[in-house]
Design a protein around this motif. Structure first.
Motif, PDB file in Angstrom:
ATOM      1  N   ASN A   1       0.851  -1.180   0.000  1.00 46.76           N
ATOM      2  CA  ASN A   1       0.000   0.000   0.000  1.00 46.76           C
ATOM      3  C   ASN A   1       0.896   1.241   0.000  1.00 46.76           C
ATOM      4  O   ASN A   1       1.758   1.388   0.866  1.00 46.76           O
ATOM      5  N   TYR A   2       0.704   2.134  -0.962  1.00 46.77           N
ATOM      6  CA  TYR A   2       1.543   3.327  -1.051  1.00 46.77           C
ATOM      7  C   TYR A   2       1.363   4.257   0.152  1.00 46.77           C
ATOM      8  O   TYR A   2       2.227   5.102   0.425  1.00 46.77           O
ATOM      9  N   ASP A   3       0.231   4.119   0.844  1.00 45.12           N
ATOM     10  CA  ASP A   3      -0.031   4.960   2.011  1.00 45.12           C
ATOM     11  C   ASP A   3       0.413   4.303   3.316  1.00 45.12           C
ATOM     12  O   ASP A   3       0.164   4.845   4.396  1.00 45.12           O
ATOM     13  N   SER A   4       1.042   3.146   3.238  1.00 46.34           N
ATOM     14  CA  SER A   4       1.560   2.480   4.428  1.00 46.34           C
ATOM     15  C   SER A   4       2.773   3.241   4.949  1.00 46.34           C
ATOM     16  O   SER A   4       3.273   4.169   4.309  1.00 46.34           O
ATOM     17  N   LYS A   5       3.261   2.837   6.114  1.00 47.41           N
ATOM     18  CA  LYS A   5       4.423   3.528   6.684  1.00 47.41           C
ATOM     19  C   LYS A   5       5.620   3.439   5.755  1.00 47.41           C
ATOM     20  O   LYS A   5       6.338   4.428   5.548  1.00 47.41           O
ATOM     21  N   LYS A   6       5.848   2.282   5.164  1.00 47.01           N
ATOM     22  CA  LYS A   6       6.993   2.151   4.261  1.00 47.01           C
ATOM     23  C   LYS A   6       6.791   2.974   3.000  1.00 47.01           C
ATOM     24  O   LYS A   6       7.745   3.578   2.482  1.00 47.01           O
ATOM     25  N   GLY A   7       5.537   3.033   2.508  1.00 49.36           N
ATOM     26  CA  GLY A   7       5.258   3.835   1.329  1.00 49.36           C
ATOM     27  C   GLY A   7       5.492   5.312   1.573  1.00 49.36           C
ATOM     28  O   GLY A   7       6.067   6.013   0.735  1.00 49.36           O
ATOM     29  N   LEU A   8       5.053   5.785   2.724  1.00 48.71           N
ATOM     30  CA  LEU A   8       5.254   7.198   3.064  1.00 48.71           C
ATOM     31  C   LEU A   8       6.730   7.503   3.278  1.00 48.71           C
ATOM     32  O   LEU A   8       7.220   8.575   2.892  1.00 48.71           O
TER      33      LEU A   8
ATOM     34  N   GLU B   1      21.383  -2.605  -0.962  1.00 52.22           N
ATOM     35  CA  GLU B   1      21.021  -1.213  -0.746  1.00 52.22           C
ATOM     36  C   GLU B   1      20.804  -0.556  -2.099  1.00 52.22           C
ATOM     37  O   GLU B   1      21.507  -0.871  -3.073  1.00 52.22           O
ATOM     38  N   GLY B   2      19.832   0.347  -2.168  1.00 54.44           N
ATOM     39  CA  GLY B   2      19.613   1.015  -3.438  1.00 54.44           C
ATOM     40  C   GLY B   2      18.468   1.998  -3.418  1.00 54.44           C
ATOM     41  O   GLY B   2      17.830   2.227  -2.388  1.00 54.44           O
ATOM     42  N   LYS B   3      18.221   2.583  -4.585  1.00 49.44           N
ATOM     43  CA  LYS B   3      17.135   3.548  -4.751  1.00 49.44           C
ATOM     44  C   LYS B   3      15.835   2.802  -5.030  1.00 49.44           C
ATOM     45  O   LYS B   3      15.828   1.746  -5.673  1.00 49.44           O
ATOM     46  N   VAL B   4      14.726   3.377  -4.553  1.00 48.90           N
ATOM     47  CA  VAL B   4      13.416   2.754  -4.716  1.00 48.90           C
ATOM     48  C   VAL B   4      12.570   3.587  -5.680  1.00 48.90           C
ATOM     49  O   VAL B   4      12.442   4.804  -5.508  1.00 48.90           O
ATOM     50  N   VAL B   5      11.997   2.923  -6.680  1.00 43.94           N
ATOM     51  CA  VAL B   5      11.113   3.590  -7.641  1.00 43.94           C
ATOM     52  C   VAL B   5       9.841   2.763  -7.775  1.00 43.94           C
ATOM     53  O   VAL B   5       9.845   1.548  -7.554  1.00 43.94           O
ATOM     54  N   LYS B   6       8.757   3.412  -8.136  1.00 40.01           N
ATOM     55  CA  LYS B   6       7.512   2.684  -8.380  1.00 40.01           C
ATOM     56  C   LYS B   6       7.610   1.914  -9.698  1.00 40.01           C
ATOM     57  O   LYS B   6       8.227   2.379 -10.665  1.00 40.01           O
ATOM     58  N   VAL B   7       7.007   0.740  -9.745  1.00 46.05           N
ATOM     59  CA  VAL B   7       6.915   0.001 -10.993  1.00 46.05           C
ATOM     60  C   VAL B   7       5.806   0.627 -11.833  1.00 46.05           C
ATOM     61  O   VAL B   7       5.041   1.476 -11.373  1.00 46.05           O
ATOM     62  N   SER B   8       5.681   0.197 -13.064  1.00 47.45           N
ATOM     63  CA  SER B   8       4.660   0.747 -13.952  1.00 47.45           C
ATOM     64  C   SER B   8       3.262   0.318 -13.511  1.00 47.45           C
ATOM     65  O   SER B   8       3.083  -0.678 -12.792  1.00 47.45           O
ATOM     66  N   THR B   9       2.269   1.070 -13.963  1.00 53.19           N
ATOM     67  CA  THR B   9       0.869   0.710 -13.700  1.00 53.19           C
ATOM     68  C   THR B   9       0.566  -0.678 -14.244  1.00 53.19           C
ATOM     69  O   THR B   9      -0.124  -1.477 -13.596  1.00 53.19           O
ATOM     70  N   GLU B  10       1.088  -0.969 -15.417  1.00 52.21           N
ATOM     71  CA  GLU B  10       0.837  -2.279 -16.032  1.00 52.21           C
ATOM     72  C   GLU B  10       1.414  -3.408 -15.183  1.00 52.21           C
ATOM     73  O   GLU B  10       0.789  -4.468 -15.031  1.00 52.21           O
TER      74      GLU B  10
ATOM     75  N   SER C   1       1.959  -3.325 -11.907  1.00 50.28           N
ATOM     76  CA  SER C   1       1.149  -3.438 -10.695  1.00 50.28           C
ATOM     77  C   SER C   1      -0.164  -4.154 -10.987  1.00 50.28           C
ATOM     78  O   SER C   1      -0.607  -5.009 -10.203  1.00 50.28           O
ATOM     79  N   ASP C   2      -0.783  -3.812 -12.116  1.00 48.17           N
ATOM     80  CA  ASP C   2      -2.035  -4.481 -12.496  1.00 48.17           C
ATOM     81  C   ASP C   2      -1.820  -5.974 -12.698  1.00 48.17           C
ATOM     82  O   ASP C   2      -2.615  -6.801 -12.220  1.00 48.17           O
TER      83      ASP C   2
ATOM     84  N   ASP D   1      -5.806   2.732  -6.456  1.00 50.55           N
ATOM     85  CA  ASP D   1      -4.703   3.581  -6.927  1.00 50.55           C
ATOM     86  C   ASP D   1      -3.557   3.641  -5.926  1.00 50.55           C
ATOM     87  O   ASP D   1      -2.420   3.932  -6.306  1.00 50.55           O
ATOM     88  N   ASN D   2      -3.867   3.390  -4.635  1.00 51.80           N
ATOM     89  CA  ASN D   2      -2.820   3.498  -3.612  1.00 51.80           C
ATOM     90  C   ASN D   2      -2.169   2.161  -3.300  1.00 51.80           C
ATOM     91  O   ASN D   2      -1.546   2.001  -2.252  1.00 51.80           O
ATOM     92  N   TRP D   3      -2.283   1.221  -4.207  1.00 48.96           N
ATOM     93  CA  TRP D   3      -1.655  -0.099  -4.016  1.00 48.96           C
ATOM     94  C   TRP D   3      -0.896  -0.457  -5.284  1.00 48.96           C
ATOM     95  O   TRP D   3      -1.416  -0.359  -6.401  1.00 48.96           O
ATOM     96  N   GLY D   4       0.371  -0.873  -5.104  1.00 48.78           N
ATOM     97  CA  GLY D   4       1.159  -1.248  -6.278  1.00 48.78           C
ATOM     98  C   GLY D   4       2.563  -1.655  -5.900  1.00 48.78           C
ATOM     99  O   GLY D   4       2.850  -1.960  -4.738  1.00 48.78           O
TER     100      GLY D   4
END
Length: 215
Positions: free
Chosen positions: A81-88, A112-121, A123-124, A173-176
């Protein structure tokens, strides 16, 4: 020293299964990690894809939890969940550390590294591959937020099951997914006398340098 403290201090294991030398390492740490992960999976370990994910918020306060690795390519993919503690935390400070510990193999891997969101596709694709109960859990749980009771959570879940009995669950939308793009790997092999093998890869420009750390 209390009896409990004495008992805790007496707990120790020696590690004698394998050694790890520089000649064992592959050129690319992703390939090396894949080899170790494959062995962990084939060894029927309990939750071989479980990793401790550590993040820090904007005030550099660390937080750790277990998540499951769900993809491995040029990075390590997990979903939440993007709104979870780790997401925030990731939104405030887009760097993280991950730790895999396979005690039966006397091995651990630090990343160790940088974190980026994956694509919408992406996540779907993963969301719709999950069991329906897991999809329902994702839409009804305000992850990391205070809730009134377990009963209320169960009621929300049961209601959502009924509401979606004959229809598809839509990914919120807040999960991915997130992808950790590694900048550092450390492969640890337990050795006797606590003289463990620790070999690392550090990203440099477009390649990797390798070395050994003192145990």
């Amino acid at each position: 020293m209390s009896k409990q403290e004495q008992n805790l201090s007496d707990i120790r294991n020696d590690y004698k299964l394998k050694i790890l030398s520089e000649s064992d390492l592959k050129e690319n740490p992703i390939d090396q990690f894949q080899e170790w992960l494959d062995l962990a999976v084939k060894s029927n370990l309990y939750e071989p894809t479980a990793m401790t994910l550590s993040t820090c918020d904007s005030q550099c306060r660390p937080s750790s939890r277990i998540v499951l690795l769900k993809g491995l390519d040029d990075g390590l993919v997990f979903f939440t969940n993007y709104d979870s503690k780790k997401g925030l935390s990731v939104a405030e400070n887009p760097f993280a550390a991950a730790l895999f510990f396979w005690p039966e193999l006397e091995r651990q891997v630090r990343i160790e590294g940088k974190v980026v969101k994956v694509s919408t596709e992406e996540s779907d694709k993963y969301f719709y591959s999950r069991p329906k109960a897991s999809q329902i859990g994702a839409i009804i749980s305000p992850q990391s937020k205070i809730i009134s009771s377990r009963d209320d959570l169960d009621l929300m879940f049961e209601k959502a099951l009924v509401d979606h009995e004959n229809k598809e669950v839509t990914r919120p939308d807040n999960w991915g997914g997130y992808r950790i793009i590694p900048e550092y790997f450390e492969f640890w092999q337990g050795r006797s006398g606590r003289l463990h093998d620790r070999l690392f890869y550090q990203r440099e420009n477009n390649g990797w340098t390798k070395g050994r750390l003192a145990p």
